[in-house]
Structures are given as structure tokens and as C-alpha cells.
Design a protein around this motif. Structure first.
Motif, PDB file in Angstrom:
ATOM      1  N   ILE A   3      37.517  91.992  51.963  1.00 50.15           N
ATOM      2  CA  ILE A   3      37.714  92.896  53.087  1.00 50.15           C
ATOM      3  C   ILE A   3      36.355  93.136  53.752  1.00 50.15           C
ATOM      4  CG2 ILE A   3      38.466  95.184  53.837  1.00 50.15           C
ATOM      5  CD1 ILE A   3      40.732  93.468  52.753  1.00 50.15           C
ATOM      6  N   GLY A   4      36.299  92.956  55.060  1.00 55.63           N
ATOM      7  CA  GLY A   4      35.046  93.140  55.777  1.00 55.63           C
ATOM      8  C   GLY A   4      34.726  94.610  56.025  1.00 55.63           C
ATOM      9  N   PRO A   5      33.502  94.911  56.416  1.00 55.01           N
ATOM     10  CA  PRO A   5      33.115  96.285  56.761  1.00 55.01           C
ATOM     11  C   PRO A   5      33.643  96.626  58.155  1.00 55.01           C
ATOM     12  CG  PRO A   5      31.306  94.815  57.208  1.00 55.01           C
ATOM     13  CD  PRO A   5      32.407  93.960  56.627  1.00 55.01           C
ATOM     14  N   GLU A   6      33.196  97.733  58.726  1.00 51.28           N
ATOM     15  CA  GLU A   6      33.566  98.032  60.104  1.00 51.28           C
ATOM     16  C   GLU A   6      33.146  96.856  61.002  1.00 51.28           C
ATOM     17  OE1 GLU A   6      32.583 102.044  58.192  1.00 51.28           O
ATOM     18  OE2 GLU A   6      31.716 100.038  58.194  1.00 51.28           O
ATOM     19  N   GLY A   7      34.049  96.428  61.845  1.00 54.21           N
ATOM     20  CA  GLY A   7      33.752  95.279  62.701  1.00 54.21           C
ATOM     21  C   GLY A   7      34.168  93.961  62.098  1.00 54.21           C
ATOM     22  N   GLY A   8      34.542  93.969  60.813  1.00 49.60           N
ATOM     23  CA  GLY A   8      35.029  92.766  60.151  1.00 49.60           C
ATOM     24  C   GLY A   8      33.946  91.769  59.782  1.00 49.60           C
ATOM     25  N   PHE A   9      34.371  90.621  59.306  1.00 43.42           N
ATOM     26  CA  PHE A   9      33.451  89.538  58.980  1.00 43.42           C
ATOM     27  C   PHE A   9      33.088  88.774  60.245  1.00 43.42           C
ATOM     28  CE2 PHE A   9      35.763  89.787  54.828  1.00 43.42           C
ATOM     29  CZ  PHE A   9      34.673  90.088  54.032  1.00 43.42           C
ATOM     30  N   GLU A  10      31.916  88.171  60.264  1.00 44.17           N
ATOM     31  CA  GLU A  10      31.577  87.256  61.338  1.00 44.17           C
ATOM     32  C   GLU A  10      32.313  85.933  61.126  1.00 44.17           C
ATOM     33  OE1 GLU A  10      27.389  86.773  61.796  1.00 44.17           O
ATOM     34  OE2 GLU A  10      27.123  88.790  62.677  1.00 44.17           O
ATOM     35  N   GLU A  11      32.483  85.185  62.190  1.00 41.46           N
ATOM     36  CA  GLU A  11      33.231  83.926  62.130  1.00 41.46           C
ATOM     37  C   GLU A  11      32.648  82.981  61.069  1.00 41.46           C
ATOM     38  OE1 GLU A  11      35.958  82.954  63.742  1.00 41.46           O
ATOM     39  OE2 GLU A  11      36.165  84.870  64.794  1.00 41.46           O
ATOM     40  N   GLU A  12      31.331  82.923  60.995  1.00 43.27           N
ATOM     41  CA  GLU A  12      30.694  82.037  60.024  1.00 43.27           C
ATOM     42  C   GLU A  12      31.012  82.454  58.597  1.00 43.27           C
ATOM     43  OE1 GLU A  12      28.579  78.789  58.707  1.00 43.27           O
ATOM     44  OE2 GLU A  12      29.225  79.299  60.743  1.00 43.27           O
ATOM     45  N   GLU A  13      31.111  83.763  58.360  1.00 40.96           N
ATOM     46  CA  GLU A  13      31.446  84.245  57.017  1.00 40.96           C
ATOM     47  C   GLU A  13      32.888  83.880  56.654  1.00 40.96           C
ATOM     48  OE1 GLU A  13      28.662  88.197  56.446  1.00 40.96           O
ATOM     49  OE2 GLU A  13      30.386  88.337  57.784  1.00 40.96           O
ATOM     50  N   VAL A  14      33.788  84.021  57.612  1.00 41.42           N
ATOM     51  CA  VAL A  14      35.177  83.642  57.362  1.00 41.42           C
ATOM     52  C   VAL A  14      35.267  82.147  57.060  1.00 41.42           C
ATOM     53  CG1 VAL A  14      37.488  83.480  58.361  1.00 41.42           C
ATOM     54  CG2 VAL A  14      36.088  85.506  58.790  1.00 41.42           C
ATOM     55  N   LYS A  15      34.535  81.354  57.809  1.00 45.22           N
ATOM     56  CA  LYS A  15      34.523  79.906  57.581  1.00 45.22           C
ATOM     57  C   LYS A  15      34.034  79.578  56.173  1.00 45.22           C
ATOM     58  CE  LYS A  15      32.535  75.595  59.392  1.00 45.22           C
ATOM     59  NZ  LYS A  15      31.628  75.005  60.400  1.00 45.22           N
ATOM     60  N   LYS A  16      32.956  80.247  55.743  1.00 50.29           N
ATOM     61  CA  LYS A  16      32.427  80.002  54.397  1.00 50.29           C
ATOM     62  C   LYS A  16      33.427  80.414  53.325  1.00 50.29           C
ATOM     63  CE  LYS A  16      27.469  80.319  55.405  1.00 50.29           C
ATOM     64  NZ  LYS A  16      26.210  81.078  55.145  1.00 50.29           N
ATOM     65  N   ALA A  17      34.133  81.518  53.573  1.00 49.31           N
ATOM     66  CA  ALA A  17      35.128  81.975  52.603  1.00 49.31           C
ATOM     67  C   ALA A  17      36.266  80.970  52.479  1.00 49.31           C
ATOM     68  CB  ALA A  17      35.660  83.345  53.016  1.00 49.31           C
ATOM     69  N   ILE A  18      36.717  80.445  53.584  1.00 45.91           N
ATOM     70  CA  ILE A  18      37.798  79.456  53.559  1.00 45.91           C
ATOM     71  C   ILE A  18      37.326  78.178  52.864  1.00 45.91           C
ATOM     72  CG2 ILE A  18      39.263  77.983  54.999  1.00 45.91           C
ATOM     73  CD1 ILE A  18      39.325  80.280  57.041  1.00 45.91           C
ATOM     74  N   GLU A  19      36.101  77.773  53.127  1.00 43.47           N
ATOM     75  CA  GLU A  19      35.534  76.590  52.457  1.00 43.47           C
ATOM     76  C   GLU A  19      35.446  76.800  50.952  1.00 43.47           C
ATOM     77  OE1 GLU A  19      31.838  76.069  54.421  1.00 43.47           O
ATOM     78  OE2 GLU A  19      32.680  74.978  56.146  1.00 43.47           O
TER      79      GLU A  19
END
Length: 245
Positions: free
Chosen positions: A197-213
Motif C-alpha cells: 500500500i502506497g503512502p499519500e499520493g500512492g506509488f510512483e509509476e516506476e515503483e509499481v513497475k518494479k513491484a510487478i517485475e
């Protein structure tokens, strides 16, 4: 009936000895008297129904009447990787997620994390969250106090999540709810699950990409945007519904 936790070393064959803050709580706050019943959990899934024998200034003695096998824990070990939020939101997150059955909470420092904690402040916060977790575990009848980790870097959290059976990351661009139901349906009792779960404002796109990878499955929680203090609880509630016998 009042519930307390004891270290396994405090539990004997016939009695349990409590020390520390519980002594004052039993003696001076609850004003319990000899002969009253109380439940004492060992923090490992077992609990004991006891009778209060002595409430001294330094310790409390309780006679074990019988041992119970706790049944309040989920059949799946769930770790919440929570982006560190502002103000006291983490207090609320810890309390409610413990009530819902989380096994472990890992505060995570991400690119959009505003709160910056040095080693001393981080440890003080962790101790506070541990106290909140213990209180919530008592209130909700759990036999285990969930672990609260120190603040962890996002990259390190991903490495840990790679060792789990399933990893979920709510994401506004994820596929529809049918896909989310399919992901949830693949989670079986006995498995380990990580929730990012991201903080206020959520995860950045690059972080989401790394998580999916790293193996995280992007899911949607519906058409509404949830606050950081709500999202984790929503996922936990869904898992409780699906997995609890």
C-alpha cells in the motif's frame, strides 16, 4: 473477560506470573480481585483460562484452570507493506489491521513518503506501534501479537515479498474487478501473502513497475479512490471473507 499476553517463559505447569505494565493495569486500573477469571495468551496461538491468585505490587499470579487452542488467527499469513503516512495515520492503520488479522506490518519508505525518521525516532515509533498492536490484539481476542518491523526501504520490502506465495498491489490502472476476483480466488489457506500500500499520493509509476517485475499482482479495489489508511484494510477484509473457515 479481560485478556492479557504473557511470554512463554512466564507460563508454568500450574500458574502464570505476569510482570510489567499488566501488573498496574490489573491491580490499579481494573481493580481485579482474587478469584476473578482472566484469559492469558502466550502470543503463539494458545491461551489459558485462569483464576487470579495474587495481585501484588510487582507481579500477578494466576492459576491455570485449562488450556485452550486459540482459533482467532487467519489460516494465511499476511504481511502488510505500508507506505509510511503522515501524522498519526499509522497508529490507526496498525490498530485496525491487527483487528482484521494481519500477521505482520512493515512500514515502508517510498519516493513519495513525506515523513523522514532517523534511527532514534524510528525506534520510538516502532515501540509505540507495538503497544498499539498489543492493545488491539487483546481487544479483538487474538492469541498472537502481530510483529511490527522497523521502517524499511521499498527495494528491501520487494526482496522480502519475492519469497512469499502471493503479493498484491492495489493500482488505479489495474484491470477490472473480475481480474481482481480471479487473483483473490487463487490464494489458498496456508499460503503467505504480501500487500503493498502506497503512502499519500500512492506509488510512483516506476515503483509499481518494479513491484510487478518482482511478482506482485496489480489489483483494483473498485472505482473509488481509497485513502492510504483505508486501502490496506479493504484488502484484508476481502481476504478474511475468502479465507476464514
Amino acid at each position: 473477560m479481560h485478556r492479557f499476553f504473557a511470554d512463554p517463559s512466564q507460563i508454568g505447569e500450574k500458574e502464570i506470573v505476569l510482570t510489567g505494565a499488566d501488573v498496574n493495569h490489573i491491580r490499579n486500573v481494573l481493580r481485579m480481585r482474587t478469584g476473578e477469571e482472566l484469559l492469558i495468551a502466550d502470543g503463539q496461538g494458545s491461551e489459558y483460562r485462569c483464576l487470579l491468585e495474587e495481585a501484588g505490587e510487582q507481579l500477578v499470579r494466576a492459576k491455570i484452570c485449562w488450556k485452550l487452542d486459540g482459533d482467532a488467527e487467519l489460516p494465511t499469513r499476511i504481511t502488510l507493506f505500508q507506505g509510511l503516512p503522515k501524522s498519526d495515520k499509522m497508529d490507526f492503520i496498525v490498530q485496525k489491521c491487527v483487528e482484521l488479522g494481519v500477521s505482520r506490518i512493515v512500514p515502508v519508505s517510498t519516493r513519495r513518503t513525506v515523513v523522514k525518521l532517523d534511527a532514534k525516532k524510528g525506534e520510538n515509533r516502532r515501540k509505540r506501534w507495538e503497544n498499539i498492536a498489543e492493545s488491539a490484539a487483546k481487544q479483538s481476542g487474538r492469541g498472537v501479537i502481530p510483529e511490527i518491523s522497523g521502517v524499511t526501504r521499498f527495494e528491501d520490502a520487494l526482496k522480502e515479498a519475492e519469497t512469499m506465495d502471493f503479493c498484491l498491489i492495489p493500482y488505479e490502472r489495474a484491470e477490472n474487478m473480475a481480474h481482481t476476483r480471479e487473483v483473490f480466488g487463487s490464494i489458498s489457506p496456508g499460503s503467505s501473502v504480501g500487500i503493498f500500500i502506497g503512502p499519500e499520493g500512492g506509488f510512483e509509476e516506476e515503483e509499481v513497475k518494479k513491484a510487478i517485475e518482482a511478482g506482485a499482482a496489480p489489483i483494483t479495489l473498485g472505482r473509488r479512490i481509497l485513502r492510504t489508511e483505508t486501502a490496506g484494510m479493504a484488502v484484508l477484509a476481502m481476504l478474511v471473507y475468502l479465507l476464514e473457515p
